[in-house]
Motif scaffolding. Structure first.
Motif, short mmCIF file in Angstrom:
data_model
loop_
_atom_site.label_atom_id
_atom_site.label_comp_id
_atom_site.label_asym_id
_atom_site.label_seq_id
_atom_site.Cartn_x
_atom_site.Cartn_y
_atom_site.Cartn_z
N TYR A 172 0.85 -1.19 0.00
CA TYR A 172 0.00 0.00 0.00
C TYR A 172 0.88 1.24 0.00
O TYR A 172 2.06 1.18 0.36
N ALA A 173 0.31 2.36 -0.39
CA ALA A 173 0.98 3.64 -0.18
C ALA A 173 1.08 3.89 1.32
O ALA A 173 0.27 3.38 2.10
N GLY A 174 2.07 4.69 1.72
CA GLY A 174 2.26 4.95 3.15
C GLY A 174 2.62 6.40 3.41
O GLY A 174 3.13 7.10 2.54
N ALA A 175 2.31 6.86 4.63
CA ALA A 175 2.61 8.24 5.03
C ALA A 175 3.35 8.23 6.36
O ALA A 175 3.00 7.47 7.27
N TYR A 176 4.36 9.11 6.47
CA TYR A 176 5.22 9.15 7.65
C TYR A 176 5.53 10.60 8.01
O TYR A 176 5.47 11.49 7.17
N SER A 177 5.91 10.78 9.26
CA SER A 177 6.40 12.10 9.67
C SER A 177 7.69 12.41 8.92
O SER A 177 8.41 11.50 8.51
N SER A 178 7.96 13.69 8.74
CA SER A 178 9.19 14.08 8.05
C SER A 178 10.39 13.50 8.78
O SER A 178 10.44 13.46 10.02
N LEU A 210 -4.51 6.47 1.89
CA LEU A 210 -5.54 6.47 0.84
C LEU A 210 -5.51 7.81 0.13
O LEU A 210 -5.58 8.86 0.76
N GLU A 211 -5.44 7.76 -1.18
CA GLU A 211 -5.44 8.99 -1.97
C GLU A 211 -6.87 9.47 -2.17
O GLU A 211 -7.81 8.68 -2.25
N CYS A 212 -7.02 10.78 -2.25
CA CYS A 212 -8.33 11.34 -2.59
C CYS A 212 -8.71 10.87 -4.00
O CYS A 212 -7.85 10.71 -4.87
N ARG A 213 -9.99 10.67 -4.24
CA ARG A 213 -10.48 10.12 -5.51
C ARG A 213 -10.75 11.26 -6.50
O ARG A 213 -11.88 11.63 -6.76
N TYR A 214 -9.67 11.79 -7.07
CA TYR A 214 -9.80 12.97 -7.93
C TYR A 214 -10.65 12.69 -9.16
O TYR A 214 -11.46 13.54 -9.56
N LYS A 215 -10.48 11.55 -9.77
CA LYS A 215 -11.24 11.22 -10.98
C LYS A 215 -12.73 11.18 -10.67
O LYS A 215 -13.55 11.75 -11.40
N THR A 360 -10.77 0.44 10.70
CA THR A 360 -9.41 0.84 11.10
C THR A 360 -9.13 2.19 10.44
O THR A 360 -9.93 2.68 9.65
N LEU A 361 -7.99 2.78 10.78
CA LEU A 361 -7.70 4.13 10.29
C LEU A 361 -6.53 4.14 9.32
O LEU A 361 -5.53 3.43 9.50
N CYS A 362 -6.67 4.93 8.28
CA CYS A 362 -5.62 5.17 7.30
C CYS A 362 -5.34 6.67 7.23
O CYS A 362 -6.13 7.48 7.71
N TRP A 363 -4.23 7.00 6.62
CA TRP A 363 -3.89 8.40 6.40
C TRP A 363 -4.37 8.87 5.05
O TRP A 363 -4.52 8.09 4.12
N THR A 364 -4.59 10.15 4.92
CA THR A 364 -4.85 10.78 3.63
C THR A 364 -4.35 12.21 3.70
O THR A 364 -3.92 12.68 4.77
N GLU A 365 -4.40 12.90 2.57
CA GLU A 365 -4.13 14.34 2.56
C GLU A 365 -5.43 15.05 2.22
O GLU A 365 -6.08 14.74 1.22
N PHE A 366 -5.81 15.99 3.06
CA PHE A 366 -7.05 16.73 2.87
C PHE A 366 -6.81 18.19 3.23
O PHE A 366 -6.36 18.49 4.34
N LEU A 367 -7.05 19.07 2.28
CA LEU A 367 -6.86 20.50 2.51
C LEU A 367 -5.44 20.81 2.99
O LEU A 367 -5.22 21.54 3.96
N LEU A 369 -3.36 18.91 4.52
CA LEU A 369 -3.13 18.40 5.87
C LEU A 369 -3.13 16.88 5.85
O LEU A 369 -3.96 16.26 5.19
N LYS A 370 -2.18 16.30 6.55
CA LYS A 370 -2.15 14.85 6.71
C LYS A 370 -3.10 14.49 7.86
O LYS A 370 -2.86 14.86 9.01
N VAL A 371 -4.18 13.80 7.53
CA VAL A 371 -5.17 13.43 8.52
C VAL A 371 -5.58 11.97 8.32
O VAL A 371 -5.32 11.38 7.28
N GLN A 372 -6.25 11.42 9.32
CA GLN A 372 -6.72 10.03 9.21
C GLN A 372 -8.18 9.98 8.80
O GLN A 372 -8.97 10.89 9.07
N VAL A 373 -8.50 8.88 8.12
CA VAL A 373 -9.87 8.57 7.70
C VAL A 373 -10.09 7.08 7.94
O VAL A 373 -9.13 6.31 8.04
N PRO A 374 -11.34 6.63 8.04
CA PRO A 374 -11.57 5.18 8.12
C PRO A 374 -11.08 4.49 6.85
O PRO A 374 -11.39 4.93 5.73
N CYS A 375 -10.29 3.43 7.00
CA CYS A 375 -9.81 2.69 5.82
C CYS A 375 -10.98 2.12 5.03
O CYS A 375 -10.97 2.11 3.80
N GLN A 376 -11.98 1.62 5.74
CA GLN A 376 -13.16 1.05 5.11
C GLN A 376 -14.16 2.19 4.84
O GLN A 376 -15.27 2.21 5.36
N THR A 377 -13.72 3.13 4.00
CA THR A 377 -14.45 4.40 3.87
C THR A 377 -15.87 4.22 3.37
O THR A 377 -16.80 4.85 3.89
#
Length: 423
Positions: A172-178, A210-215, A360-367, A369-377
């Motif tokens: 999966y894609a992953g997100a980490y602190s700098s 999880l990436e935002c669903r731009y399409k 469970t929780l996953c990371w995403t980028e929103f506005l 900002l790195k924030v969490q969202v439910p993985c089973q969105t």
């Protein structure tokens, strides 16, 4: 004649160390600043470093970390400090390495129609003498965090080139602190590692992104044109500022949260705040509640608007933002088969319960900002908004409209002063 198992292990250990040493010499000679992200090495190394904080140069003697039998060693690379030079790959081949590059779309450009197909390198595999070096490319995202993409094999790629199922990063894609890196000597090898390896390791198991669903968002706006009025634009600006302030406040307390309800729906459906939602919604697991949460928000300039319920049952907090945008925080409780948050009607004391399938929780980028969202969105959103969540609904009654709401009794009158607090 059978081979002595001890000799076999010794052979693999020597080979493993030799391959790693060759790889580190290769990247050093070509100024490619890799750093160790291999959890199976960082794990024991982190424990030893914790015990030797005053003298990290006093690691156990001998070959302790790079000399155990292994198939794969994993390194990371910060893209911004690497000048792409083809010479390193020719040099790798001269040393006896086979290599493959794995590209993917650049998510930082996905919102731009003319650049959304731009590909970037995400992973490299170097292989020598049956040992695999996995190099994961990390990119800086606008939310001040590091991101790596998934490793996807294209149709014409050799699926037996490496033990892909065993790779620690890439499913999966992953997100980490700098990353703040330090260089140390490990088994006589100079390697860079995260300054706080224990913190990095704690992020690995919860790094899925999880990436935002731009399409899909573009398709949504073709059916339902976006609100580009001054009021809509102004509300989104205020909501973004409130979300950033709330995230900063909760992060300072070490309280994990996720975007919930209408804020989560806006992210998933249209990659933005829903302009007629009029508030920002967050979720927090009740076990992460802290008594100093309310004072911290008030110190940040967000006065408490109401407090419903209590820590043991149906807790809900609402704060008033600086621009009159409301921040609602819903606390979630876990049962054997489901999760839920509560609601309270102030005038009657009636209680409500909103049921969700476990998530469970996953990371995403929103506005930005790195924030969490439910993985089973989808399951999460459908529980709240039903199968037609993809159709805008501007009229919403929190007591009746949600698909997952059910009555949950009435607060005893003698508890109202505690469980129904309006400010």
């Amino acid at each position: 004649m059978p081979v002595d198992p001890i000799l076999k292990i010794h052979f693999f250990s020597v080979t493993f160390q030799r391959v790693v040493k060759s790889f580190l010499n290769l990247v050093t000679n070509h100024n490619v600043p890799v750093f160790l992200v291999d959890t199976q090495i960082l794990g024991p190394l982190s424990k030893d470093l914790e015990q030797l904080k005053s003298s990290p140069d006093s690691l156990p003697p001998g070959c302790q970390y790079f000399c155990k039998q292994r198939d794969i060693t994993t390194f990371g690379l910060l893209d911004k400090i690497w000048e792409h030079k083809d010479g390193i790959f020719r040099a790798a081949e001269n040393l006896g390495f086979q290599w493959q590059k794995y590209d993917g779309r650049d998510p930082r450009l996905e919102g731009m129609d003319d650049l959304s197909g731009t590909e970037i390198p995400l992973h490299y595999i170097f292989k020598m003498a049956a040992h695999t070096i996995h190099l994961v490319v990390f990119y800086e995202r606008s939310g001040n965090y590091l991101w790596h993409g998934p490793l996807r094999l294209k149709r014409n790629m050799d699926r037996k080139f490496a033990p892909f199922r065993k790779l620690q990063f890439g499913r999966y894609a992953g997100a980490y602190s700098s990353a703040d890196l330090i260089q140390i000597t490990v088994d006589k090898l100079q390697v860079k590692i995260p300054r706080e390896p224990s913190q990095f390791l704690s992020e690995v198991s919860n790094a899925r992104f999880l990436e935002c669903r731009y399409k899909e968002a573009r398709s949504f706006f073709k059916l339902f044109p976006d609100d580009t009025s001054l009021d809509g634009i102004e509300f989104r600006k205020k909501a973004k500022a409130l979300l950033h302030l709330a995230a900063s406040t909760l992060d300072s307390l070490g309280v994990a949260f996720w975007i919930s309800s209408g804020t989560c729906l806006g992210w998933y459906r249209q990659c933005n705040i829903i302009p007629y939602s009029k508030d920002v919604d967050l979720g927090i697991f009740i076990q992460n509640y802290k008594p100093d949460l309310v004072p911290a928000f008030q110190k940040s300039g967000l006065p408490l608007k109401h407090k419903f319920g209590k820590v043991e049952d149906s807790l809900e907090l609402s704060f008033l933002g600086r621009d009159d945008v409301k921040l609602d925080i819903f606390f979630f409780y876990e049962e054997e088969d489901y999760m839920w948050n509560g609601g309270t009607q102030a005038k009657s004391g009636k209680k409500f319960k909103y049921l969700f399938p476990k998530f469970t929780l996953c990371w995403t980028e929103f506005l930005e900002l790195k924030v969490q969202v439910p993985c089973q969105t989808v399951d999460y959103i459908e529980a709240n908004y039903g199968k037609n969540w993809d159709v805008p609904l501007k009229v919403w009654d929190w007591k009746n409209s949600p698909s997952n709401v059910q009555p949950n009794g009435v607060w005893p009158v003698d508890e109202w002063d505690e469980v129904i607090q309006l400010f």
